[in-house]
Design an enzyme around this catalytic site. Structure first.
Site, PDB file in Angstrom:
ATOM      1  N   SER A 260       0.844  -1.198   0.000  1.00  0.00           N
ATOM      2  CA  SER A 260       0.000   0.000   0.000  1.00  0.00           C
ATOM      3  C   SER A 260       0.873   1.239   0.000  1.00  0.00           C
ATOM      4  CB  SER A 260      -0.890   0.012   1.235  1.00  0.00           C
ATOM      5  OG  SER A 260      -0.110   0.329   2.367  1.00  0.00           O
ATOM      6  N   LYS A 261       0.218   2.366  -0.179  1.00  0.00           N
ATOM      7  CA  LYS A 261       0.924   3.635  -0.194  1.00  0.00           C
ATOM      8  C   LYS A 261       1.639   3.842   1.147  1.00  0.00           C
ATOM      9  CE  LYS A 261       0.214   8.475  -0.902  1.00  0.00           C
ATOM     10  NZ  LYS A 261      -0.631   9.445  -0.246  1.00  0.00           N
ATOM     11  N   ARG A 262       0.977   3.404   2.203  1.00  0.00           N
ATOM     12  CA  ARG A 262       1.559   3.595   3.530  1.00  0.00           C
ATOM     13  C   ARG A 262       2.864   2.814   3.711  1.00  0.00           C
ATOM     14  NH1 ARG A 262      -2.620   2.124   7.129  1.00  0.00           N
ATOM     15  NH2 ARG A 262      -4.140   3.334   5.951  1.00  0.00           N
ATOM     16  N   GLY A 264       5.063   2.397   1.511  1.00  0.00           N
ATOM     17  CA  GLY A 264       6.087   3.230   0.902  1.00  0.00           C
ATOM     18  C   GLY A 264       6.538   4.299   1.869  1.00  0.00           C
TER      19      GLY A 264
END
Ligand code: GLU
Length: 493
Positions: A260-262, A264
């Site tokens: 997920s973006k998190r 990253g």
């Protein structure tokens, strides 16, 4: 039939790295089959439309070098390639399905639907608008024909829903997962079309794949649950379906759960190809597009042997769906760093200079030929072009000296030793081989270990114990610079 594959992103935000992988696999298969690669923008959901997202997607493709044969800007024989520009196309197909008995009008208000959902939830169930309950809901299956007609004529809001057949086992095939069977009672009657004149994803996607003569649909695993409906839509229209392949998930670096973006943010790595608002992309982080493509190419596919380093053209040649894996692929930044380093090693130093200069201006005053020669010395040590900044000593005198190294390696007698060595060095012929011999002979003559001279030499030339071999470095810097750096070090240390 000519193979035609499409990447069909929705412009709802920046492209996630998983979307880039989907685009890449479509491109690889299209080119492997000597077919066309198409980009179609699926922008029918106005509420999720994000300004700039389409441009972002196309710019990402351009940076990566994934070139489409047909896209919204380039056009092509079966365009337009932006669904909002094809709006008029879809109504006819929705109405055709109603006429054939494969779809119906529904008038349920959003409050009613919310109530049904909430009630089902309270009972620990999930509300499905489908074969088992639709006759009791507010639609053309429960209302008389004249009532339905009059509501439509009066301009009442409606949707057209797909009429899922009741209690049928439908069997369909996915190129990655094999045969899948679904009982239609578990499906809901998806909305295909709304009275505001906009189709939903499902209708627009299937209609366009048909009209654009798409032969293979390659997309992320999150679309697998839609495959039953899409298969039924092809049946309803009496169209030949394309082949479907659903790509495995990209997993977190730990291997557990979806990337997920998190992840990253937490792991300090980008999840977008280019920067988007405050999030930097792989481009800004200093990665080479070739390396990112190579890395993504192997996230879910392998060429059947242990080849890892491949250019885009080599991946095209080797790509096939039967080596796309079912299980998720772990996103491992270390591996990307390795690919990036390998990519730099294969690049010509002049190209590395050009890429470095696009991003940095530290060595603007250094002549090109010296930059090129310097890079050749440290190429194997670079992970990204920006790492050249760690080798500033190649082009400038060290402006500081590593304390620990100095304490350990810089002795009373060092200045005298270095000056004496310099005298021998001046007499030595050119070339790093000669430098190596000079160091060797000097140590023998003085009956000292090589370290006694190598370490302080390195400190004087580099400022630390890092860097390429001392003989290569001396050869590169030239005797004048070496003399000067020794003099400065002797004075300062
Ligand atoms: N517009 C869909 C997406 O955003 C396309 C899915 C598909 O390829 O069918 O991913």
């Amino acid at each position: 039939m000519q193979p035609r594959l499409r990447f069909a992103p929705s412009p709802t935000g920046p492209l996630h790295i998983g979307g880039v992988r989907t685009a890449l696999y479509n491109y690889l298969l299209a080119k492997n089959l000597k077919g066309k690669f198409i980009i179609r923008i699926e922008d029918t959901d106005q509420s999720r439309y994000v300004e700039g997202a389409e441009e972002y997607i196309l710019q990402s493709m351009a940076w990566l070098g994934i070139e489409a044969d047909e896209d919204p800007n380039k056009g092509g024989p079966l365009g337009p390639y932006r669904q909002s520009e094809r709006k008029e196309t879809y109504q006819k197909y929705a109405v055709e399905l109603v006429a054939k008995g494969w779809a119906y009008y529904a008038f349920d208000s959003s409050e009613d639907l919310t109530n049904y959902r909430e009630k089902a939830e309270k009972d620990g169930e999930r509300f499905l608008y489908g074969p088992l309950n639709r006759k009791g809901l507010n639609n053309s299956l429960s209302l008389s024909e004249s009532e339905t007609q009059s509501r439509i004529e009066k301009g009442k809001d409606f949707v057209i829903r797909f009429k899922t057949p009741e209690n049928k086992e439908i069997v369909f095939h996915d190129e990655v997962r094999g045969e899948i069977t679904v009982n239609t009672n578990t499906l809901d009657d998806k909305v295909l079309y709304k009275s505001d004149g906009m189709p939903t994803y499902h209708l627009a996607n299937v209609v366009d794949d048909h009209l654009m003569q798409i032969t293979h649909v390659v997309r992320g695993e999150e679309w697998l649950p839609s495959l039953a409906l899409h298969t039924l839509l092809y049946q309803a229209f009496e169209w030949t379906p394309p082949l479907f392949a659903h790509l495995p998930l990209l997993l977190k670096p730990t291997g557990k759960g979806k990337l997920s973006k998190r992840d990253g943010e937490a792991g300090g790595f980008p999840v977008f190809p280019l920067s988007w608002n405050e999030s930097i992309g792989y481009k800004e982080a200093g990665y080479e597009p070739e390396a990112l493509l190579n890395f993504l190419g192997l996230l879910g596919w392998n060429p059947g042997d242990d080849t890892e380093e491949m250019t885009l053209a080599e991946m095209v040649e080797k790509f096939s769906l039967d080596r796309v894996q079912k299980s998720g692929a772990r996103f491992d930044l270390e591996k990307l760093n390795w690919f990036n380093a390998q990519t730099l090693q294969k690049l010509d130093p002049t190209e590395i200079v050009a890429r470095y200069k696009k991003r940095n201006n530290n060595f603007d005053a250094v002549p090109e030929s010296i930059l090129v020669a310097g890079i050749s010395l440290v190429k194997e040590r670079l992970i990204k072009v920006d790492d050249l900044n760690d080798h500033q000593y190649l082009f400038q005198e060290p402006h500081s000296y590593d304390d620990k190294a100095v304490k350990k390696q810089w002795k009373e007698e060092t200045p005298e030793l270095l000056q004496a060595f310099l005298k021998d060095l001046i007499l030595a012929p050119e070339g790093s081989e000669a430098v190596k011999n000079a160091i060797h002979d000097f140590c023998e003559k003085r009956e000292i270990g090589m370290g006694k001279i190598m370490a302080p030499l390195r400190i004087a030339l580099v400022g630390s114990l890092q860097g390429p071999s001392v003989d290569e470095l001396i050869n590169f810097l030239g005797i004048e610079a070496v003399k000067q750096r020794i003099a400065i070090a002797c004075e300062k240390l």
